[in-house]
Design a protein around this motif. Structure first.
Motif, short mmCIF file in Angstrom:
data_model
loop_
_atom_site.label_atom_id
_atom_site.label_comp_id
_atom_site.label_asym_id
_atom_site.label_seq_id
_atom_site.Cartn_x
_atom_site.Cartn_y
_atom_site.Cartn_z
N TRP A 413 0.83 -1.20 0.00
CA TRP A 413 0.00 0.00 0.00
C TRP A 413 0.86 1.25 0.00
O TRP A 413 0.61 2.21 -0.73
N MET A 414 1.90 1.23 0.82
CA MET A 414 2.74 2.42 0.95
C MET A 414 3.52 2.70 -0.32
O MET A 414 3.88 3.83 -0.60
N GLU A 415 3.78 1.65 -1.07
CA GLU A 415 4.53 1.86 -2.31
C GLU A 415 3.64 2.30 -3.46
O GLU A 415 4.11 2.72 -4.49
N ASN A 416 2.35 2.10 -3.28
CA ASN A 416 1.41 2.48 -4.35
C ASN A 416 0.38 3.48 -3.84
O ASN A 416 -0.78 3.45 -4.23
N VAL A 417 0.83 4.32 -2.95
CA VAL A 417 -0.11 5.20 -2.28
C VAL A 417 -0.65 6.27 -3.24
O VAL A 417 0.04 6.76 -4.11
N HIS A 418 -1.95 6.55 -3.10
CA HIS A 418 -2.58 7.59 -3.92
C HIS A 418 -2.73 8.84 -3.08
O HIS A 418 -2.74 8.79 -1.86
N VAL A 481 -12.84 18.74 6.56
CA VAL A 481 -11.86 17.69 6.21
C VAL A 481 -12.36 16.32 6.63
O VAL A 481 -13.19 16.19 7.54
N ASP A 482 -11.85 15.34 5.96
CA ASP A 482 -12.10 13.94 6.26
C ASP A 482 -11.87 13.68 7.76
O ASP A 482 -10.94 14.23 8.36
N THR A 483 -12.72 12.83 8.33
CA THR A 483 -12.56 12.47 9.75
C THR A 483 -11.15 11.96 10.04
O THR A 483 -10.57 12.25 11.08
N TRP A 484 -10.61 11.18 9.11
CA TRP A 484 -9.30 10.58 9.35
C TRP A 484 -8.20 11.64 9.38
O TRP A 484 -7.11 11.39 9.84
N PHE A 485 -8.56 12.83 8.89
CA PHE A 485 -7.58 13.91 8.95
C PHE A 485 -7.43 14.43 10.38
O PHE A 485 -6.49 15.14 10.70
N SER A 486 -8.39 14.09 11.23
CA SER A 486 -8.17 14.38 12.65
C SER A 486 -7.71 13.13 13.40
O SER A 486 -6.90 13.21 14.31
N SER A 487 -8.19 11.96 12.97
CA SER A 487 -7.80 10.73 13.67
C SER A 487 -6.30 10.45 13.55
O SER A 487 -5.72 9.87 14.45
N TRP A 488 -5.73 10.84 12.45
CA TRP A 488 -4.31 10.48 12.26
C TRP A 488 -3.41 11.25 13.23
O TRP A 488 -2.25 10.94 13.38
N LEU A 489 -3.97 12.28 13.85
CA LEU A 489 -3.20 13.06 14.81
C LEU A 489 -3.40 12.57 16.24
O LEU A 489 -2.76 13.05 17.18
N PHE A 523 -4.72 1.05 6.76
CA PHE A 523 -4.36 2.15 5.86
C PHE A 523 -5.05 3.45 6.21
O PHE A 523 -4.44 4.50 6.23
N PHE A 524 -6.35 3.32 6.49
CA PHE A 524 -7.12 4.46 6.91
C PHE A 524 -6.41 5.24 7.99
O PHE A 524 -6.35 6.44 8.00
N TRP A 525 -5.95 4.46 8.96
CA TRP A 525 -5.61 5.08 10.23
C TRP A 525 -4.18 4.81 10.66
O TRP A 525 -3.42 5.74 10.91
N VAL A 526 -3.82 3.52 10.75
CA VAL A 526 -2.53 3.17 11.32
C VAL A 526 -1.40 3.79 10.50
O VAL A 526 -0.52 4.48 11.02
N ALA A 527 -1.45 3.57 9.18
CA ALA A 527 -0.40 4.09 8.31
C ALA A 527 -0.31 5.60 8.42
O ALA A 527 0.77 6.18 8.48
N ARG A 528 -1.47 6.24 8.46
CA ARG A 528 -1.45 7.70 8.49
C ARG A 528 -0.98 8.23 9.83
O ARG A 528 -0.36 9.29 9.90
N MET A 529 -1.26 7.50 10.90
CA MET A 529 -0.73 7.92 12.20
C MET A 529 0.79 7.85 12.20
O MET A 529 1.47 8.68 12.80
N ILE A 530 1.31 6.84 11.52
CA ILE A 530 2.76 6.72 11.45
C ILE A 530 3.34 7.90 10.67
O ILE A 530 4.34 8.49 11.05
N MET A 531 2.65 8.25 9.57
CA MET A 531 3.09 9.41 8.79
C MET A 531 3.06 10.67 9.64
O MET A 531 4.03 11.45 9.67
N ALA A 532 1.96 10.87 10.35
CA ALA A 532 1.82 12.08 11.15
C ALA A 532 2.85 12.08 12.27
O ALA A 532 3.45 13.11 12.58
N GLY A 533 3.07 10.92 12.85
CA GLY A 533 4.06 10.82 13.92
C GLY A 533 5.41 11.29 13.43
O GLY A 533 6.11 12.06 14.08
N HIS A 534 5.76 10.84 12.25
CA HIS A 534 7.06 11.22 11.70
C HIS A 534 7.09 12.70 11.33
O HIS A 534 8.03 13.42 11.65
#
Length: 902
Positions: A413-418, A481-489, A523-534
Motif C-alpha cells: 500500500w505504501m509503495e502504491n499510495v494515492h 476535512v475527512d474524519t481521518w484527517f483528525s484521527s491520524w493526529l 491504511f485508513f488510520w494506522v499508516a497515516r498515524m505513522i506518517m503524522a508521527g514522523h
RNA sequence: GGGAGUUUAGCUCAGCUGGUUCAGAGCAUCUGCCUUACAAGCAGAGGGUCACUGGUUCGAACCCAGUAACUCCCACCA
C-alpha cells in the motif's frame, strides 16, 4: 455463615468499578516510573458497543492492567471520533423526523443541533466500556472535535499546505450520493454484485452520413430489427448513463468496424450525435468490441476523454438523480432510471439482449451507498513523501506489526499510495481554513483576520494597506476535512502535542507503546498515524500494532446488525459476568486471525471464575491448629516451582502477544495445578484443621493466583482480594495495583518427580475404575523402585490422593497383584478379589509389543550409518538413552509376565 | 488480474531451528461418580492418512515443487 456455591458477578462489578474510580486507580500523570501507554482507537461517537469493540477493548485492558501490575505508569487514553459522514447522516435523519430539512437551515443552526445530539447520545459507548471493566483514564477522555484537537487539525492543514502537500483541483473522485460528499479511495468497499449486461444498439453514420434510423420512432414495430451495418452494439451495465456518452470507442485494429472509422453514432432515445473514436484501450474480444465513452461517470472513460479531448456531460445530481442534461428521465434516481430506460430502449428496438453479469461495485464505507465516480473540485493531500519514512519504520522494525504477515500488505500500500481526497461536502467536522477572495483566488489562514491580511498582501503585494478588502469580502471554504484527517493526529493530539509540543505529557507518554486495532483500518488510520508521527514529532507514534481479527459467528459469517447474528454485548455481560465474557473473548483469538465467537466460550469463562470462587470457599472454610506439624512441605515446595514455571510461560506468551496462550497457561495453572492437584494434596480431612504453615503458604499462593488472574478477570479477583482471609487491607491496597509475583527458583527435579507421582495417582485411580473399586475403599500399594526417586518423600501425597492405606517399598515382585509401571518403577496393588490374570497378561503383552516396535525404530536409527554420521551428538545420545530405557522397561515387563504365569 | 495467508481430533487452535515415546491443548463426546469447595463439578476413556501428489533428507506436520479448497488485501476492463 454459608457462602453461595456460585459467584454472583453483578453486584461486585458495580461495586469495584466505582471503587477503582473513586480511588483514581485509572488515573495517570507523569512521574518517575516507566510509562506504558495505549491510546484507544476512538469509536464513533454515534456508535454502540459491538463484539468487535469487546474483543479490541478486552485486549487493551488486559495489556494495561498487566503493565500497571508490573509497576509501570499505565495510561489508557479513551475518547471518541466525530465520524463526519456517519454522524451527519444521523443528525440529518433526526432533523427530518422533526420535520426539519437540512437545506432550510444554516450551517450554524445545523451544528447547534449536531452538538446537542452529540451531548445527548454521543459517548454511550464509553459508558458501555465501563461495564466491561475498561480501566481507561477517563479524565483524559477526548473527542476528535474538541477545540484543541480541531485546532491541531487546522494547524496541520496549514502546515502541509505550506509544504505544498495540500492542493486543490478538479479530479474524478468517489462520490457518495447518500452522504452527498466525496470520499477517499480507502472509504470505498468493493463488492462483487450480480448485474445485468445490456447490449444496446446505436445507429451509425459512416463518414458523416447517417445510414439508418433506429431511435425515437414509435409504433414502427422494429423490436426485432436484425443487426446490420447500420448500427453498432455496445455492452454496458449502466444503460441510464447513455445520455452522458460523448463518444463510442473502438479498437483501430478491429476489422469488424473498419467501416466506422471517422464515423458517427447516435445515442438512442435522445438521438444525439457523438463521434466514433479509435483507441487500442478497447479490448476487441470483450463485449462487442465497442465501448460507450461516458467521461463524467467513469474513471477510465474520463481518462479516455482527456486523451481524445471529449466534452464531459454530467447527467447526475449530487444525490444520484438525473438532471436536465439527461433530457429524459429527469429527476429519477439512477437506479430507477436504469429500470425505466430498459422498456424505452426495447420499445425503440434498440435493446439487443440482456445477459447476467458479475462485477465489482464500489460501496461507501460509511453509508453503504453505491459510489458514483464524479468529477469535482476537491482538496487533496500528497502522500508520497510522507509514505516513505512511514514505510521504513515498519520495514526496519521500529514499529512491529503483529502478526507480521501484515508487513507485506502494508508495504504494498505504501509503495502504491494515492493522493488523499481530504475534503468532504459536510458540515460536521473541521471546516477547511481556506478563504476565497472575490477574484476567485484563495488564502490559507488560521482565522478570518489572518486571512484578510494574507488576502491583502496577495492582491496588493506592494502596498497592502491600500487594499480595499474587508473581512466581508472573504468567503470560507464550505467543506470540512475527512474524519481521518483528525484521527491520524490522535496519539499526538490527545497529549496536546500540537498546541504545546514540549509539554510534560507528550514528552512522557509519547511514543505510546501498543496499539490494538483491526486490520481493516491499517491504511485508513494506522499508516497515516505513522506518517503524522514522523512529520510532526519525528518519531513513531507507537512500538507495536496488535491487529485483531474480525469477530465472526459460528458459521464464519461476519457479525453484523443486518444479519442479526451478533449477540448484544451487554446481555452477555449480564449473563456471564464481565469476567466471563472477557475470558470468553480471549480464549480463542490469535492475533490477526478471525475470532469464531461462540457463547460457549463465555460459559467457559464463567465456569472458570466459579472454580476460583470455590477454591476460595474451600480455603475460607479451614480451621488452623497451631499445634499441628506441617506435613505438606513437598506440596508447597512443588507448587512454588510449578508457579514460577508457569509465570515464565505466561511472561513469554505476553512478550509475543500470544494472549490466548497466556490465558490458557494461566487457566491450566489455576484449574489443574492449583485446584486439582495442590489443594487436593494439602486439603485436610473433613472437619480437621490445617497446620499454620501450610495455611499461610496457601493463602499466599492464592493471593498470587488472584494477581495473575486479575488482568483477565478484574472483578472477581478484586472481590476476593478484599476478603478477610487475607487480613485487613488498607483502603488503597487493591488487586488492581498489586505487583505481579516475581519468578522464583524452579526445582526441576521436584517438578519431574511430581509428574511421576501424578501418574502413579492416575494409574491407581484407573485401576479402581477398571476393577470397579470405589474411591472410598482404602487400598494397599507396593512399589519396587528401579529409578532414583525416593518414594518415601511422596508417600503421603500418593496415599492421600490415591486413598492408599499400607504403602510398602519392596525389593521383589509381588505376586497376585494388579501391577502398573510408571517411569521404570513397578507398582503393585495386591487385591484379594478377582484378579483377572488373563487381562493382566494381555495388558503386559500389549506393552511388550509396543516397546519392541519402539526399540526397533530406535535401533534402526542407531544402526544407520548415515544417521550416526549426520545427526548431532546430543540427538544420538538421546537415542541411546531411549534405547536403554526401553530395554530396562522391557526386561521388567518380561519378568512380570513370567511371574504372572506362576 | 496481482499479492498474501490458511488447511493438524467433532469444534477452535498450538506445534519455535527438521530430531525426546511427536502427533498436542481447550472445548465437545463417551463411561463411572451428587466422594462435605465446586454437577458451572470430580475420576477416567476414546478420538488424527497433519488437505492431496511428488521431491530433498539418515530422518518431514515442519523444507522444496505442484494440485485442490477456503479466506483476506490490492486493482479502472465496459
Amino acid at each position: 455463615m454459608s457462602i453461595s456455591k456460585t459467584y454472583q458477578p453483578k453486584e461486585a462489578e458495580d461495586k469495584w468499578y466505582s471503587y477503582w474510580l473513586k480511588h483514581k486507580f485509572f488515573r495517570s500523570v507523569p512521574d518517575e516510573r516507566e510509562p506504558y501507554t495505549i491510546v484507544i482507537p476512538p469509536p464513533n461517537v454515534t456508535g454502540v458497543l459491538h463484539m468487535g469493540h469487546m474483543l479490541n477493548n478486552t485486549i487493551q485492558d488486559v495489556l494495561i492492567r498487566r503493565a500497571r501490575m508490573k509497576g509501570k505508569n499505565a495510561c489508557w487514553v479513551p475518547g471518541t471520533d466525530h465520524a463526519s459522514i456517519a454522524t451527519e447522516a444521523k443528525v440529518v435523519a433526526m432533523l427530518k423526523e422533526r420535520g426539519i430539512n437540512k437545506k432550510d437551515i444554516t450551517r450554524e443552526e445545523f451544528l447547534k443541533y449536531a452538538w446537542e445530539w452529540k451531548e445527548k447520545y454521543g459517548g454511550i459507548i464509553l459508558e458501555q466500556l465501563k461495564k466491561l471493566g475498561a480501566s481507561c483514564d477517563w479524565d483524559r477522555t477526548r473527542f476528535t472535535m474538541d477545540d484543541d484537537l480541531s485546532e491541531a487539525v487546522i494547524d496541520t492543514f496549514i502546515h502541509l499546505h505550506k509544504k505544498g502537500w495540500i492542493y486543490r483541483g478538479v479530479r474524478m473522485v468517489n462520490w457518495d450520493p447518500q452522504g452527498k460528499t466525496a470520499v477517499s479511495d480507502e472509504e470505498v468497499i468493493r463488492k462483487e454484485v450480480n448485474q445485468k449486461l445490456y447490449y444496446i444498439r446505436y445507429a451509425v453514420a459512416e463518414g458523416g452520413e447517417r445510414k439508418a434510423e433506429g431511435g425515437n420512432q414509435k409504433s414502427d414495430n422494429l423490436t426485432h430489427q436484425p443487426p446490420t451495418a447500420t448500427h453498432l452494439t455496445i455492452a454496458t451495465t449502466r444503460p441510464e448513463t447513455i445520455m452522458a456518452d460523448t463518444a463510442i470507442c473502438i479498437n483501430p485494429n478491429d476489422e469488424r468496424y473498419k467501416h466506422l472509422h471517422g464515423g458517427k453514432a447516435f445515442i438512442p432515445l435522445i438521438n444525439r450525435e457523438i463521434p466514433i473514436i479509435l483507441d487500442d484501450y478497447v479490448e476487441m474480444d470483450f463485449g462487442t468490441g465497442c465501448l460507450k465513452v461516458t467521461p463524467a461517470h467513469d474513471l477510465n472513460d474520463y481518462n479516455l476523454g482527456i486523451k481524445h479531448n471529449l466534452p464531459v456531460v454530467d447527467i447526475l445530481n449530487d444525490d444520484g438523480t438525473l438532471n436536465e442534461k439527461a433530457e429524459i428521465l429527469v429527476g429519477e434516481d439512477r437506479f430507477a432510471a436504469r429500470k425505466k430506460i430498459i422498456p424505452l430502449l426495447e420499445e425503440a428496438g434498440q435493446l439487443e439482449k440482456v445477459e447476467d453479469y458479475k462485477s465489482q461495485i464500489g460501496f461507501s464505507e460509511r453509508t453503504d451507498a453505491v459510489i458514483e465516480p464524479k468529477l469535482s473540485m476537491q482538496w487533496f493531500c500528497k502522500m508520497e513523501e510522507m509514505a516513505k519514512p512511514a514505510l521504513d519504520y515498519v520495514l526496519k522494525g521500529d514499529i512491529k506489526l503483529i502478526p507480521d504477515k501484515f508487513i507485506n500488505t502494508y508495504r504494498h500500500w505504501m509503495e502504491n499510495v494515492h493522493d488523499w481526497t481530504i475534503s468532504r461536502q459536510l458540515w460536521w467536522g473541521q471546516q477547511i481554513p481556506a478563504w476565497y477572495l472575490p477574484n476567485g483566488e484563495y488564502v490559507i489562514a488560521k482565522n478570518r483576520d489572518e486571512a484578510l491580511n494574507l488576502a491583502k498582501e496577495k492582491t496588493h503585494p506592494d502596498s497592502y494597506r491600500d487594499s480595499p478588502l474587508t473581512t466581508d469580502d472573504l468567503r470560507q471554504e464550505e467543506d470540512v476535512v475527512d474524519t481521518w484527517f483528525s484521527s491520524w493526529l490522535w496519539p499526538i493530539s490527545v497529549f496536546d502535542g500540537f498546541k504545546d509540543p514540549n509539554n510534560a505529557d507528550i514528552n512522557y507518554y509519547y511514543p505510546t507503546n501498543d496499539l490494538v486495532t483491526a486490520p481493516e483500518i491499517l491504511f485508513f488510520w494506522v499508516a497515516r498515524m505513522i506518517m503524522a508521527g514522523h512529520e510532526f514529532r519525528g518519531e513513531v507514534p507507537f512500538r507495536n500494532v496488535y491487529l485483531t481479527g474480525i469477530v465472526r459467528d459460528k458459521l464464519g459469517r461476519k457479525m453484523s446488525k443486518s444479519l442479526g447474528n451478533s449477540p448484544d454485548p451487554l446481555n452477555l455481560i449480564e449473563k456471564y459476568g464481565a469476567d466471563g465474557v472477557r475470558v470468553g473473548m480471549l480464549l480463542s483469538s490469535p492475533a490477526g486471525n478471525d475470532l469464531m465467537f461462540d457463547e460457549s466460550h463465555c460459559e467457559q469463562g464463567r465456569n472458570f471464575f466459579n472454580k476460583v470462587w470455590n477454591a476460595f470457599r474451600l480455603i475460607k472454610g479451614w480451621q488452623v491448629d497451631d499445634q499441628l506439624e506441617n506435613s505438606n512441605k513437598v506440596a508447597t515446595e512443588w507448587f512454588k516451582s510449578r508457579f514460577s514455571q508457569a509465570l515464565n510461560e505466561i511472561e513469554s506468551n505476553f512478550d509475543q502477544f500470544r494472549l490466548s496462550d497466556a490465558l490458557m497457561s494461566t487457566y491450566k495453572l489455576v484449574w489443574d495445578d492449583f485446584c486439582a492437584w495442590y489443594l487436593e494434596m494439602i486439603k485436610p480431612a473433613y472437619e480437621h484443621p490445617i497446620d499454620r504453615e501450610t495455611y499461610t503458604e496457601t493463602i499466599k499462593f492464592f493471593e498470587n493466583v488472584l494477581k495473575i488472574l486479575h488482568p483477565f478477570m478484574p472483578f472477581i479477583t478484586e472481590e476476593l482480594w478484599h476478603d478477610e482471609l487475607f487480613g485487613k487491607r488498607a483502603e488503597m491496597d487493591c488487586c488492581i495495583v498489586a505487583q505481579l509475583p516475581e519468578i522464583g527458583q524452579i526445582n526441576t527435579q521436584l517438578l519431574n518427580e511430581i509428574e511421576v507421582v501424578k501418574q502413579v495417582v492416575t494409574d491407581i485411580r484407573n485401576t479402581r475404575n477398571s476393577k470397579q473399586i470405589s474411591p472410598k475403599e482404602t487400598l494397599p500399594l507396593s512399589v519396587r523402585v528401579n529409578s532414583e526417586i525416593n518414594y518415601k518423600e511422596y508417600q503421603p501425597i500418593i496415599s492421600k490422593l490415591g486413598n492408599i492405606g499400607e504403602f510398602t517399598i519392596v525389593t521383589d515382585k509381588v505376586a497376585g497383584a494388579v501391577s502398573f509401571m510408571v517411569s521404570k518403577d513397578e507398582f503393585y496393588i495386591p487385591l484379594t478379589i478377582n484378579i483377572d490374570i488373563e487381562a493382566e497378561r494381555e495388558k503386559l503383552l500389549k506393552e511388550t509389543e509396543y516397546l519392541i516396535g519402539f526399540l526397533k525404530s530406535v535401533e534402526a536409527k542407531l544402526g544407520n550409518e548415515r544417521f550416526m554420521n549426520n545427526a548431532k551428538p546430543e540427538i544420538i545420545e538421546n537415542e541411546l538413552k531411549k534405547k536403554a530405557d526401553a530395554e530396562t522397561k522391557l526386561k521388567i515387563i518380561q519378568e512380570n509376565l513370567g511371574s504372572l504365569a506362576n
